[in-house]
Structures are given as structure tokens and as C-alpha cells.
Enzyme design. Sequence first.
Site, PDB file in Angstrom:
ATOM      1  CG  HIS A  22       0.415   4.187  -2.902  1.00 31.56           C
ATOM      2  ND1 HIS A  22       1.442   3.594  -2.224  1.00 31.56           N
ATOM      3  CD2 HIS A  22      -0.716   3.588  -2.482  1.00 31.56           C
ATOM      4  CE1 HIS A  22       0.938   2.673  -1.422  1.00 31.56           C
ATOM      5  NE2 HIS A  22      -0.345   2.642  -1.564  1.00 31.56           N
ATOM      6  CG  HIS A  72       3.929   1.681   6.333  1.00 32.23           C
ATOM      7  ND1 HIS A  72       3.176   1.406   7.431  1.00 32.23           N
ATOM      8  CD2 HIS A  72       3.046   2.139   5.413  1.00 32.23           C
ATOM      9  CE1 HIS A  72       1.904   1.654   7.185  1.00 32.23           C
ATOM     10  NE2 HIS A  72       1.800   2.112   5.971  1.00 32.23           N
TER      11      HIS A  72
END
Lengths: 841, 229
Positions: A65, A114
Site C-alpha cells: 500500500h 477505497h
Amino acid sequence: MTQTVKETAVASPDTVDRAGSTPEELQPFAELGLLEDEYQRIRDILDRRPTQSELAMYSIMWSEHCSYKSSKVHLKQFSEKAPKNERLLAGIGENAGVIQISDELAVTFKVESHNHPSFVEPYQGAATGVGGIVRDILAMGARPIAVMDPLRFGDAEHPDTKRVLPGVVAGVGGYGNCLGLPNIGGEVVFDPCYQGNPLVNALSIGVLPVDRLQKKEATGAGNIVVLLGAKTGRDGIGGVSVLASATFDDGSEQRRPSVQVGDPFMEKLLIESCLELYDAGLVVGIQDLGGAGLTCALTETAAAATAGMRVWLERVPLREPSMDPHEILASESQERMLLIVAPEKLDEVLKIADKWGVLATAIGEVTDGDRLVITWNDHTVVDVPPGSLVDDGPVYNRPMREPADLILLRADRAETLPRPVGPDALRETVLRMIASPNLCDKTWVTEQYDRYVLGNTVLAQPEDAGVLRIDEQTGLGVALSVDGNGRYARLDPYNGAKLALAEAYRNVAVAGGKPISVTNCLNFGSPEDPTVMWQFAEAVRGLADGCQELGIAVSGGNVSFYNQTGAAAIHPTPVVGVLGLIDDVATRVPIGFTPSAHPEGDLVFLLGETRNELSGSEWAWVTHGHLGGEPPRVDLGREKSLAEVLAEAARVGHLTAAHDLSDGGLIQTLVESSLRRGVGVKIELPEEFTAGSMPFVYLFSESAGRVVVAVPRGHETAFTALCDEHGLPWAAIGTTEAAGDAVEITGQFSIPLDELREAHTGTLPRLFGGAASFPGPSEAAAVAAGASEAPAASGDPVVVVGDDSAPDSEAPAEEGLPAATADSTQAEPSSEDGIAAPAAE
Amino acid sequence: MRIGVVTFPGSLDDGDAARAVRLAGAEAVRLWHADPDLHGVDAVVLPGGFSYGDYLRCGAIARFSAAMESIIDAAKGGLPVLGICNGFQILCEAHLLPGALTRNQHLHFRNRDQWLKVESTSTAWTGTFTDGQEILIPVKNGEGCYVADQRTLDELEAEGRVVARYIRGNPNGSQRDIAAITNERGNVVGIMPHPEHAVEALTGPSLDGLGLFASVLAHLAGKSAAVPA
């Protein structure tokens, strides 16, 4: 995993001294997602074992990430192949790319994902997705001015889609509406491949005076580190590092409490206070807190300045006083920013924060040297070189392999499927296609978004591009579109990425914009699967090559890996946003045919070439459940000349309407253009498309590089000469019928607009509930009677997220953004405690 | 003429309201929620948004702000006040207008271009319209469903205090299709749709919203010629 760490915690925290004296203590690095050799590397860097806090920090910053460890080697093409761009004031590696649009003004824009949080908790996942991207824009010194939302869901008829979609839409709206940002476009796409992994991407754009551009560098020893915004809670802890590497399984219900909860009101105050701080010249450096929270913000600001930093962690205002230091460092509580300010300016900073009712706390200072030293109640819990977290993370060149089934899949062409022939079959197909979930009217979704706030929205959905006025004096503005097609990319990731770019580019051009910059959100499965990695590499190569051919550059973006449930990955889904410039937004071109000044209507032209291209099409999918063959050919040279023609034609006023052709082909475009303002159209099929199934091909082919335009009589000669000048094929195919009320294909069918409208607009209300409108005045009495019995639930929460204090705080995590040369940017999963969402304006 | 536009924390359409005031030909004066001084303005607009986040009932906190304390007093003395959306909610919370705005019946936030019928032109904010005029302005709210008890509704109807009604569809379930109401004196108007978003051809569905701002200027001009409010 957090639990594992907690179990090892002792009454006093794990300090640097203790780490030095207990080198053999076992540490849960594997549970934190670190490999054995990554752990060893941390020990080598520190020359001892890391403390618990340090281990948490490295595990977060070296996660996929934050570190882009799998994507970095590919993403560097975006910089290497980028054409020189003098407009670019900040690019890849920053929070968002910044592009100068006039002597005084610049815009900044970026799209992020998201996805995972939105599957677990649709409302809050989507809401905090909007919040995160808006803070990225804010951190560049810009006032956010709009949002867009590319959304992808599973099968429209699937019961879980009825859970996910309404929540996501309400979340996007709930947060964006409450921030006062118009939502000007996006996508709503359904495909079973997204059933377990919906894609919730959010784009934001902001505007700034060029001299207000902000930096994230923590420069100047002695400068103060200030934490601005919400208190820090136990939300999202560990999510980034651990769950970024996890896929969904049956346990996700238990993760619900750990998804961050947004407080858009706090973010609105944060925006206003930051802008006032910028304008007063009080900020040396600034970074938003998103994924990886304080850990990321502290290390990135220090590393960017090659400075040291000293932080007193007990000064961080906490929502839960019992939080351990590593929890404070990893928390993803939302609506926070980290500021670097000169000591003599601190009082002024605190005063402005107080004016807006925002908490501001001095938590540390910039130091000479290159160590980030963090203490907690006089215990030194962290002592690291900040650059080692940001720049020295692992980089993997992962194995890649073309999916074994791809040859067969591409051989299975949709062009061989049985086609509707004859007027009745065609008519029936048209009505079925325009009502299908991907092609139907999306008003049910877009009505939940405020498109008017700020008063500069010139075009918004369902237009091809959102158009915003930036300068009220000159009319200078921007056009934005965001597009993707996972089916095309599944069949050919290289050309699929190019096709996504081409569509967004075309949509901007159609509205009258000159494309100047690109952002992207790359949604893929697990990079540990060589076939996914191959898809990713191909898509990046395609996008980078495409940008090079078009002469525009990627200015920023985001990568989202691990979008898969079990072994089944989503279609590779590169989503591409293109930003265009319009010198005067009054020249923008809408998609809808307009009532013509001429009794015989405006002339309708089709620009570009129509080929027999049905593979990957919406028709093949809806009518045959078929996905195979090769996607439409992409010719970026053609797209470029198309854009040049459209820009010039818009500027001189040749066009009353223009609408891009994409999913659903020509007939979809004609129906949308006609329904927009209730103006019918009559089309003559060209000679070569009249026989056999050719009328069908003409109406449903998805050949790229095509646009329908309406040209007022008197302009046709000049307009066609302009097309010829650019070598752009054109065909006069019909006329708009100001007095007419049908879409007519001569010799085939004529369908009244009312019938088209009914088919086109009925689908989403049928699937997701809610009549399109309340009864008219004649039935007002019934409404009034119902209303008097309805609960007057003013202020009721839309969603209240449950037990937020659950110890196993695992937020499914997420992505990062393409950082070609440095891994210094990250996405924004996010968090906040259990405040009810605002319900109304 | 100087027309104040109040900014509460969480106000969103304050800039738009100020723009509408300017386009109507008046000076827009920005007022701050924490400042009780109204700076001598001739009228006040309470703009749309989510004041203080509206986590409690919409408008419930804003009603107690320093600026509102002054505005409530001034309104009772005849100062023209227009509450738009959240501003309407605040006026109801402040008891300057009767009734309440509750969750839309369908429970969704809804933004659409909405037709209204002007039913009272005798307020400070609607004098330049004609009786029964149909106007198109955007509506956007999550809690815009107007409710009141039957007696209040009957009173509003009887006294001609329903200023505008939704036509061609009721976007939120409001009782009797009520979109805007006024107080007994006609100086305070609350309207759920957003006239400030219909003031420019480039960005709005019509120019109909300008009528409210033009009306208050005409009203004030008439008043300065010594006509009582």
C-alpha cells in the site's frame, strides 16, 4: 495482528534501550506482513532489533500500500515516457499533480481507490474515500472544488449489490455534499467480477494561486510540528499493513467496526482553516494523514527534507487515553493534517485553528541530523532514519505470465454471435439495451449528489465530461472525465488501458476541452499471481505508451492491488481521468440535441469510422452473456485529430451538441442525446450499412474514435472542411427533429421518446427502490396523510457504525499511488470514531 | 443596498448566496456566526449547508449562535430574512417560522431541478413575481420534508403564508407540497429549494432564482420611501 502485538506488550513500552538489550526477543513480523528478509533488513538498518513501535512503522511503510514494492518497477514508465510539460508544477510522488492553467492559477487533481473498506462498510468506506482524496488536494495548497466517483459493483440483480450500492452512493454523497463539493461525474458499472470486490474510486480537483503551492518538506531545524484536526483514535490500526495483503473471506463481517468513520464537518473546518493558514503564509510544510497515519506523515515530511525530527507522542490528543504508542503511530483516524510551522508563527497558527474550532497541537520539532526520535512519557520508543522507511523499502520485480486462457478467450469472438436482423428484432434490442444496468439512466445515483454548490458547475453528469468554471472574470475553466472498461482490459490489458485513456480524452474533447493531464487508478488482483502481474504490467505499458502518443502526461494516481476474493481476481480495471482546459466555458458543448432554430432541425454528423467490432461489447454481454475476442481497435492519432476538430469547432460555434460513442454504440449515444432535452432525431443508414445485419452493426458496434455532433444549418460546409483538413472521416447521417418526438432509423424503426425514456429510466429505481418522484399535486392529500404518520426523524443517523473499540482492529486496506521515482506518496484509507453521518442539508 | 450573508461553520452555499446578491445589484456583506454585529445590513440571507455539521437536528445549534440572536431580534422588528435550505431549517428552529423540516420521505438526499408555483407575492422576497408564476430552481436536500400540525397548515393556507409549492412532483414528501413559507409579517421567508443556484444561464437551470433577490431590493427601495413592511 494488533492483538498479537498487544499480547506481547508489557507495562512500560518497548523502548530503544530495551530493544538493544533483548536482541533475541521474538517479534510478530510475519503477522504484520513482513517477510523474513525484510525483517532482517530492518535489523540491519537499525543495527539492533526494532522496538514494537518501530516494527509497526516499518511494516506499514513497507507494505504494498505505502511502498509500491510490486508496482514501482513498472510505474516509472509514466515518468520515463512522459513528454516535457512546462505546465507541471508538481507531479508523481507528490500528494497530487499540479498543473498551471494561467499566469496566476493552477489546478491539482487525482483519483484514488477505497475499494476494500467500501465492501466491508459501504457508507463509511465510500465516505472516507472521498475525505482522503480531498485532503490530498488540500495538502497541495488548493481549495478542493469538485469530486467525481468511478464506481463498480457486482451483478445488478445480486442481493449483495443491494447492500453495497445504496451504501456507497449515500456515502459518496453524504461526505461530498457536506463538504460543499459538487459531484460532476463518474461511472456506475456492474459486472459479476466485482461482486466480492466493488471498486470505489474517488477523484477530486482543486484550484490554487500558483504562489500558494505547498510543500511537504519538514525543513528548518527548530520549526514546530503541529497536528491539526480530529483527535486520534483506535481506528484502522494495522489495517494498512496487514489487510492490504489480505483477501476477503468469511471473516469480513467481524472487521466492520474497524473501518474508519468520516466526519465531513470536521474536514470542512480543516479545509477552511488550512486555506486561511496558507493565505497568511504560516505554513512551511504540510502533509495530510491518511493510510499509515502519523507514521507516514512524520517519516515522509522528515525524509523529504532530509531532516531529523523529535516528537513527543503523549502530546497527541487521543480519543482513547489507553492507546499504546504503536497504536497512536498507526492510527488512521480521519480529518487530520500535519503542519510544519516556524516557532514565532505558532501562536498565529493556533489562533486560526481556534477560530474554526479545530484542534491544533504542537507535538514535536524539526531537528538537525537524520534521526526521527519519538518518545512517549520519557520513554524513547522510536529512533530511526526516516528515509529508511520512505525510500529504502523493498522493491520487487515479480514474476509475470500471460493468463493461460487468454488465447482461447481472444479466439472466441463476439462477431460470430447471432445478431438481431430486421426492424422488429432491432427495435426490441434497442429497448432492452438502453434499459440494461450499465447503459440505463443513472439519475437514481446522481440525484443523491449536490452538483450545484459553489456555483461554477457548467456541465455535470450525465454529460460526457464535468465542466467547471475556474475564473468568473475570464470564463477560464476545466473539463474532466474519468473512464475505464474492465472487459476490454480483460481481453487485452495493453489496449484496454489505451482505450480507457482514449475514452476519457475523447470525453473531455467532446465537451470542448483541450486535454492537458492524466491521472489514473489501477485496480487489479493480487500481484503475487503472475498472471495478474502480467495484466498490470501490460496495462501500465499501454497507458504510458498512450500518453506518449497523445503528448500528455500522468501527473499522479494510485494503485490498488489484492482486489480479489479467494482465487478469483477482478477484471484488470485501469480507470483513467483526463483533465482538459477550456479558455471560455461559455463555449462548452453539451451532449443533448437542442431545439433547432431551423424548422428542419440541425444536421447530425458521425465522426470517425464504424467497423464490425462487437467483442467485449455491452451488447455481447447483455444479450449473450459473452466476453471474448479482441476489443475495438484503438488509434490515438485519430483521437488526437478528433480532439483538435472538436476543440476548434466548439470555439467557433459550429456545434450545438456533441456526444461520444462508447459502450452501447451509436444507438445509445443517439438515445441519450435525444432524451436529454426531449429532441428527437432521424437517421439515414449509410448505403454500406443497409443490408442484412449491417444496420445492427452500425447501431451497436463499439468502434473507438467516434463522436456524434449536431451542426446548425449554415455551418455544415465550414465544419466538414475542418474535418477534411484534419483527415477526419465524417458522414452526414440525419437531422434533429425539433418538433419530432422519436428516435427514427429510416427503414428500420421509430421509437417514441416517451417509450425510450420509460425503458431507460426505470431500471435503477426498480432494482434499488424509491419511486422517481412523489405523486403530483392531485395526489397531494395522500402524501400529506402519509407524512403525518411518518416518523419525523430529523437528525437520525444514516449509519451508525457499531462497536468501534473492538480490539481486533483490522481495516481491509488498500493500495498506494504510482510513485515512479520515490515511494513518497500514499493513498488514504482512513478512520474516525463512531459519529453518526449527517443526514441532511 | 447591503445584504448580509451569514457563514456558520459548515455553511456551503454562502458564496453562492453572496454571488446572487451581487448579480441582483446589491452589495453582499459577509457575516460571521460568532459576531453579533449585523454591520447595518438591510436584509439577511441564511445560506444552505450543514451548519455545525447538523449532527443534531438540522439548524438546532446554529439557532443559538451570536449572529442568530441578533437576527432573531431584528427579524421581529421587520428586517427581511431569507432562509434557504439549512437557513429554512434554522428559521424553524428559531421559531421565526412554524413547523419543521424532516428527513425526506424516501430517505435519500435528492438534487434535481424543481418546478415551483409562487403562491404569495406579498412577502419581502417575492414581490417581483406574479401570483401563480411557475419557476424552475434546483432543490437539494436530505431533510426537506416540511411538516406541521394540521391547524398550523390550515392557518398558513388561510393567511396566504404558503409562499411556494412544489409542482410536477414533490421531491421530498413535504406536506401539502409546501416549498416555502413566510411569517405573519411577510419579512421572513424560508425556502427549501435554492434560488441562488438559478441566477446564471451558464450554471443554473433558469434565472428564476434572481427574482427573490430582486424582490427584496424592490421591497427595501419601497420601504425607504416610507412604506411599512
